[in-house]
Design an enzyme around this catalytic site. Structure first.
Site, PDB file in Angstrom:
ATOM      1  N   SER A  33       0.838  -1.204   0.000  1.00 52.09           N
ATOM      2  CA  SER A  33       0.000   0.000   0.000  1.00 52.09           C
ATOM      3  C   SER A  33       0.872   1.252   0.000  1.00 52.09           C
ATOM      4  CB  SER A  33      -0.899  -0.005   1.241  1.00 52.09           C
ATOM      5  OG  SER A  33      -1.613  -1.211   1.334  1.00 52.09           O
ATOM      6  N   GLY A  34       0.261   2.376  -0.345  1.00 47.54           N
ATOM      7  CA  GLY A  34       0.966   3.641  -0.298  1.00 47.54           C
ATOM      8  C   GLY A  34       1.264   4.223  -1.664  1.00 47.54           C
ATOM      9  N   ASP A  89       6.357  -3.651  -1.567  1.00 49.07           N
ATOM     10  CA  ASP A  89       5.635  -2.691  -0.737  1.00 49.07           C
ATOM     11  C   ASP A  89       6.529  -1.492  -0.449  1.00 49.07           C
ATOM     12  OD1 ASP A  89       3.660  -1.576   0.826  1.00 49.07           O
ATOM     13  OD2 ASP A  89       3.540  -3.230   2.256  1.00 49.07           O
ATOM     14  N   ASP A  92       7.783   3.570   5.506  1.00 51.05           N
ATOM     15  CA  ASP A  92       7.934   4.920   6.037  1.00 51.05           C
ATOM     16  C   ASP A  92       9.391   5.218   6.374  1.00 51.05           C
ATOM     17  OD1 ASP A  92       5.115   5.516   5.998  1.00 51.05           O
ATOM     18  OD2 ASP A  92       4.914   4.126   7.666  1.00 51.05           O
ATOM     19  N   LYS A 102       6.441   0.704   9.130  1.00 46.40           N
ATOM     20  CA  LYS A 102       5.354   0.781   8.171  1.00 46.40           C
ATOM     21  C   LYS A 102       4.053   1.023   8.930  1.00 46.40           C
ATOM     22  CE  LYS A 102       5.074  -2.256   4.935  1.00 46.40           C
ATOM     23  NZ  LYS A 102       4.693  -1.173   3.990  1.00 46.40           N
ATOM     24  N   GLY A 103       3.083   1.559   8.217  1.00 48.80           N
ATOM     25  CA  GLY A 103       1.802   1.803   8.855  1.00 48.80           C
ATOM     26  C   GLY A 103       1.392   3.248   8.884  1.00 48.80           C
ATOM     27  N   GLU A 111      -0.383  -5.665   5.552  1.00 44.93           N
ATOM     28  CA  GLU A 111       0.915  -5.606   4.879  1.00 44.93           C
ATOM     29  C   GLU A 111       1.870  -6.651   5.449  1.00 44.93           C
ATOM     30  OE1 GLU A 111       1.197  -0.894   3.594  1.00 44.93           O
ATOM     31  OE2 GLU A 111       1.862  -1.506   5.579  1.00 44.93           O
TER      32      GLU A 111
END
Length: 243
Positions: A33-34, A89, A92, A102-103, A111
């Protein structure tokens, strides 16, 4: 750094990961995601319909599911495909050992499921996410998904672990907290520099009410970072070297 340069850096990292780790023999691909993942899908589509006909794509969030469906790719899930060839993926922040935070988008539970299910887990990002130690550049804290019933108790417990000010993540377009795809809340807990992410992850995950922690430890084998000058930095972990 302008937004266009950042986007170009993300695109270069994503393209390189797809080119090198989704060969024609690939059958199952996990899609994270992202913002960087948009370019992963873009590159996959550029391979042509024939190259993707026999590939199943497993999403980690509503966003990645929509990308898969909208572009006519074959949608699957981990119930039907519990073993994934490769998952790509974003992140961050990534440290020198390829541990990651991540998150930031609140999708770290799903994820992590598709990262752990993959034979290879690849991170793609721009150079701003490339750090020596976690917490060096990403100062919003470790995202922690919690059940709503327990969030106050978890916030109190996080303070005993060294987080000065755990914050319940609030929504921007609605009143109240952010709700994850799983119906839970997210707490952002800043611990400063995280020299031992494995130890911190274990301590947080032991707290009653915690569903998942946005620390991805010893999962990524390779990370690609798009740079300002047009190059891509590739980092490999010991997981890759010992294969």
């Amino acid at each position: 750094m302008s937004s266009s340069l950042i986007d170009d850096a993300k695109r270069r990292a994503a393209y390189k990961a797809v080119d090198e780790y989704i060969p024609p023999t690939t059958k199952v691909v996990g899609i994270g995601s992202g913002s960087t993942v948009v370019y992963v899908i873009e590159r996959i589509l550029q391979r042509g319909k024939e190259a993707n006909n026999n590939v199943v794509f497993i999403p980690s969030s509503f966003q990645s599911k929509e990308l898969i469906v909208q572009h006519g790719l074959t949608l699957g899930d981990v119930d039907a495909y519990p073993e994934i060839d490769v998952t790509i993926d974003g992140a961050d922040e990534v440290d020198e050992h390829l541990n990651a935070i991540k998150g930031g988008g609140g999708c770290h539970l799903r994820e992590k499921v598709i990262a752990e299910a993959a034979k290879k887990f690849i991170i793609v990002a721009d150079h701003r996410k490339n750090s020596k130690v976690l917490g060096e550049n990403w100062t919003r804290g470790v995202p922690i998904e919690v059940i709503p019933f327990a969030y106050t108790r978890v916030i109190m417990a996080l303070k005993t672990l060294g987080c000065g000010n755990p914050v319940l993540r609030m929504a921007k377009a609605k009143a109240g907290p952010v709700i994850t795809d799983n119906g839970n809340f997210v707490i952002d807990a800043h611990f400063g520099l995280i020299h031992d992410p494995d130890d911190l992850m274990r301590k947080i995950k032991m707290l009653t009410g915690v569903v998942e922690v946005g620390l991805f430890v010893r999962l990524a084998q390779i990370a690609y970072f798009g740079n300002e000058n047009g190059s891509v930095t590739e980092k490999k972990s010991v997981l890759y070297e010992t294969e």
